[in-house]
Design an enzyme around this catalytic site. Structure first.
Site, short mmCIF file in Angstrom:
data_model
loop_
_atom_site.label_atom_id
_atom_site.label_comp_id
_atom_site.label_asym_id
_atom_site.label_seq_id
_atom_site.Cartn_x
_atom_site.Cartn_y
_atom_site.Cartn_z
N GLY A 151 -28.92 -26.79 -17.15
CA GLY A 151 -30.08 -27.69 -17.21
C GLY A 151 -31.38 -26.89 -17.11
N HIS A 152 -31.44 -25.98 -16.11
CA HIS A 152 -32.66 -25.16 -15.97
C HIS A 152 -32.85 -24.28 -17.21
CE1 HIS A 152 -31.44 -25.62 -11.61
NE2 HIS A 152 -32.71 -25.99 -11.55
N GLN A 207 -40.95 -29.97 0.69
CA GLN A 207 -40.34 -31.15 0.06
C GLN A 207 -39.03 -31.56 0.70
OE1 GLN A 207 -40.23 -28.96 -3.86
NE2 GLN A 207 -38.44 -30.23 -4.20
N LYS A 239 -34.29 -35.48 -15.60
CA LYS A 239 -33.40 -36.05 -14.59
C LYS A 239 -34.20 -36.54 -13.38
CE LYS A 239 -30.62 -33.80 -11.77
NZ LYS A 239 -30.85 -34.45 -10.45
N ASP A 240 -35.24 -35.76 -13.05
CA ASP A 240 -36.11 -36.16 -11.94
C ASP A 240 -37.24 -37.03 -12.49
OD1 ASP A 240 -34.81 -34.63 -9.77
OD2 ASP A 240 -35.34 -32.93 -11.04
N LEU A 292 -26.27 -32.51 -14.98
CA LEU A 292 -26.20 -31.25 -14.24
C LEU A 292 -27.23 -31.25 -13.12
CD1 LEU A 292 -25.60 -28.48 -16.94
CD2 LEU A 292 -23.97 -30.01 -15.83
N SER A 293 -26.80 -30.77 -11.96
CA SER A 293 -27.67 -30.71 -10.78
C SER A 293 -27.10 -29.67 -9.82
CB SER A 293 -27.67 -32.09 -10.10
OG SER A 293 -28.11 -31.97 -8.77
O1 PAF Z 1 -37.42 -30.00 -9.45
C1 PAF Z 1 -37.44 -29.00 -8.70
O2 PAF Z 1 -36.60 -28.10 -8.75
C2 PAF Z 1 -38.54 -28.91 -7.65
O3 PAF Z 1 -38.87 -30.16 -7.15
C3 PAF Z 1 -39.79 -28.18 -8.14
C4 PAF Z 1 -40.47 -28.92 -9.28
C5 PAF Z 1 -39.42 -26.78 -8.60
C6 PAF Z 1 -40.82 -28.07 -7.01
O4 PAF Z 1 -40.32 -27.36 -5.93
#
Ligand code: PAF
Length: 280
Positions: free
Chosen positions: A36-37, A61, A151-152, A186-187
């Site tokens: 995914g990344h 976060q 996905k987010d 994917l996560s």
């Molecule tokens: O989606 C993520 O992996 C995180 O929330 C991000 C955008 C890298 C910020 O830490």
């Protein structure tokens, strides 16, 4: 790929990259990279001549019951993957100070009421933390383009809203969700699941998909949502929420909405929370 561990090193590397003409695209991550990344990087490379990725597990976060300590740090693997995919620069800060300078004097970005809904209800302060770090990365790196995954869904909208007012020239790209063959999005959190749990997780996507078809068939939205929750519970996927929202995250309560929209779901399998969505 150049790897910068400090702000000073990053500044030098960015200066060097600035000699190459064209746009700079940023792919912010917390590491533990998967396909995914890497798909975000592929999109970035098509849109820009230079790419920078960041790997930073942002403490702001994570709430006190979240998995900050447990969050997988897999730097060696991540570096190899980014290098193989042709990323130009990686910012992998040595510590929090390399990002925020002074941890006591952080410019907090508030996510407002939208940041308190859906995932924000379960993780108070989470989206303020996300916006604060993303704003900081935009400030330090000054990209022309930034890529975030679909996905987010809520995160992407909140970042888009922040960028619109603070970085009007920045182009944001929303990259499609990448799914395993069985449909699971994917996560990094999928790593916490056993094989049988991963099999159960397929029902979240099945449920989102089925709900989108039912909405198109004009089945009453309330019935769709009730059925979806029942379905998820029947697989012990206890839902935190299952809702229909528009592209600005407004809740849709009626049938017949023909603008862009998505069913969004968040479920728990034992102690792991998974989110997914389907846009239509
Ligand atoms: O989606 C993520 O992996 C995180 O929330 C991000 C955008 C890298 C910020 O830490």
């Amino acid at each position: 790929m150049i790897i910068s561990r400090t702000r000073k090193e990053l500044e030098i590397a960015l200066n060097k990259l600035s000699e190459i003409p064209g746009k700079l695209a940023l792919i912010p991550t917390m590491g533990n990279l998967h396909q995914g990344h890497l798909s975000l990087l592929t999109i970035a490379k098509k849109k820009a001549s230079k790419t920078i990725s960041t790997i930073f597990v942002n403490p702001l976060q994570f709430g006190k019951n979240d998995d900050f300590e447990k969050y997988p740090r897999t730097h060696e693997d991540d570096i190899k993957k980014l290098n193989d995919e042709g990323c130009d620069l990686l910012f992998l800060p040595l510590n929090n100070k390399e990002v925020f300078s002074s941890i006591d004097n952080i410019k907090t970005i508030k996510s407002g009421t939208l940041g308190l809904e859906l995932c924000g209800k379960i993780r108070p302060g989470h989206f303020d933390g996300v916006l604060t770090v993303v704003n900081r990365l935009f400030e330090i790196i000054k990209p022309d383009i930034a890529v975030f995954g679909a996905k987010d869904y809520q995160q992407e909208i909140l970042i888009r809203q922040m960028a619109k007012s603070l970085y009007p020239n920045l182009e944001l790209i929303k990259a499609p969700i990448i799914r395993a063959d069985n449909g699971v999005a994917l996560s990094s959190r999928n790593n916490y699941l056993s094989e049988p749990e991963l099999e159960i997780a397929t029902n979240l996507y099945k449920c989102l998909y089925k709900s989108s078809i039912s909405y198109k068939e004009n089945i009453d939205l309330k019935v769709i949502i009730d059925e979806a929750k029942k379905y998820l519970n029947s697989y012990n996927l206890s839902p935190d929420y299952f809702e229909l929202r528009d592209e600005n995250l407004n809740k849709i309560n009626v049938n017949g909405y023909d603008g862009k929209k998505a069913f969004l779901g968040s479920v728990n399998i034992n102690k792991t929370r998974l989110i997914d969505n389907i846009e239509f």
